[in-house]
Motif scaffolding. Structure first.
Motif: not given
Length: 283
Positions: A155-182
């Motif tokens: 997980w990461g949260r980074y300040p930007t000129p307009d606010g902040a950007t967050c990333f969430y990446d995960a590997e699940r037990m069932d083999g699927t993945t999460l990749a999200a950014g806001f």
């Protein structure tokens, strides 16, 4: 600073079978740099008082008041540096978002970034531990143990000129993945972002694998170590997003390591258990 009802990284909670989260509560405080301390006392049911706007855990408390999150702390740090840490932190959100992200298909794990952009005021009773700066406030909720459903995440949260950007990446037990950014602006408005490439970083001191998002061709790197454990790393990381370099907070969590029963006695040294508590105004 983290408030727990059901202290997910507590060995005592794991050994109890995780049947009663209210019997394993904690307000975790970590300070960094010279003289940095770590507190994570696992407390019993008698130490918990909770309302819609207040969370009390033994001698420490979080509360919403006049649009601010006020945190009063009175904790004792764990070995090897045992000291009392007292003070107050105010988190002043620029806005509250309406974002809620399910981290798995069943909705057993949820991330709620309440205020990705905030100011903070810190007053701790040690010389030089008073300052103001840039802050952040989020929460995670779950009905299952993390290691039941995930093997690894960052997980990461980074300040930007307009606010902040967050990333969430995960590997699940069932083999699927999460990749999200806001991306969040100062008014709490959120939008999903096109994800830049995941880029490997140097491993932590405990050799936890680390990666984060960065513009193509840029090598992100640690600029400050914050917290290091055999299964977890927290650090300040420099990356580049949309052509702009930024330094934010990054976390990596290896739940394959956390599953090891050999790790729990080690954690018990850093996470003491205190079952009993009587509030001063309680008979």
């Amino acid at each position: 600073m983290i408030g727990f009802i059901g202290s997910v990284f507590s060995p005592w909670y794991r050994w109890s079978g995780r049947k009663k989260p209210q019997n394993h509560v904690c307000i975790n405080v970590a300070t960094y740099g010279p003289g940095g301390r770590f507190t994570m006392t696992d407390r019993g049911t008698s130490a918990l008082r909770q309302t819609a706007s207040r969370l009390e855990v033994g001698p420490s408390m979080m509360r919403w008041e006049d649009g601010q999150l006020i945190i009063d702390i009175d904790e004792v740090s764990s070995p090897p540096l045992i000291n009392r840490i007292r003070g107050q932190i105010r988190v002043i959100p620029s806005a509250i978002t309406d974002v809620q992200l399910s981290l798995d298909a069943a909705g057993s794990h949820v991330w709620r970034p309440f205020s990705p952009v905030a100011d903070i005021e810190v007053e701790i009773d040690r010389p030089g531990w008073q300052w103001t700066g840039h802050g952040y406030f989020d929460a995670n909720f779950g009905t299952r143990a993390l290691e039941q459903d995930f093997t690894y995440w960052t997980w990461g949260r980074y300040p930007t000129p307009d606010g902040a950007t967050c990333f969430y990446d995960a590997e699940r037990m069932d083999g699927t993945t999460l990749a999200a950014g806001f991306a969040f602006d100062a008014y709490g408005r959120a939008r999903k972002v096109d994800l830049p490439p995941k880029t490997r970083m140097k491993r932590s001191l405990w050799a936890v694998a680390r990666e984060t998002r960065a513009d193509d061709g840029y090598q992100p790197h640690q600029v400050k170590n914050m917290l290091d454990a055999p299964f977890y790393s927290r650090s300040a990381v420099r990356t580049k997003l949309d052509g702009v370099e930024t330094v934010g907070v990054h976390e990596a969590l290896d739940l394959r390591r956390f599953r090891s029963p050999l790790l729990k006695p080690m954690l018990a040294v850093r996470v003491p258990r205190r079952r009993g508590w009587t509030f001063p105004d309680r008979p």
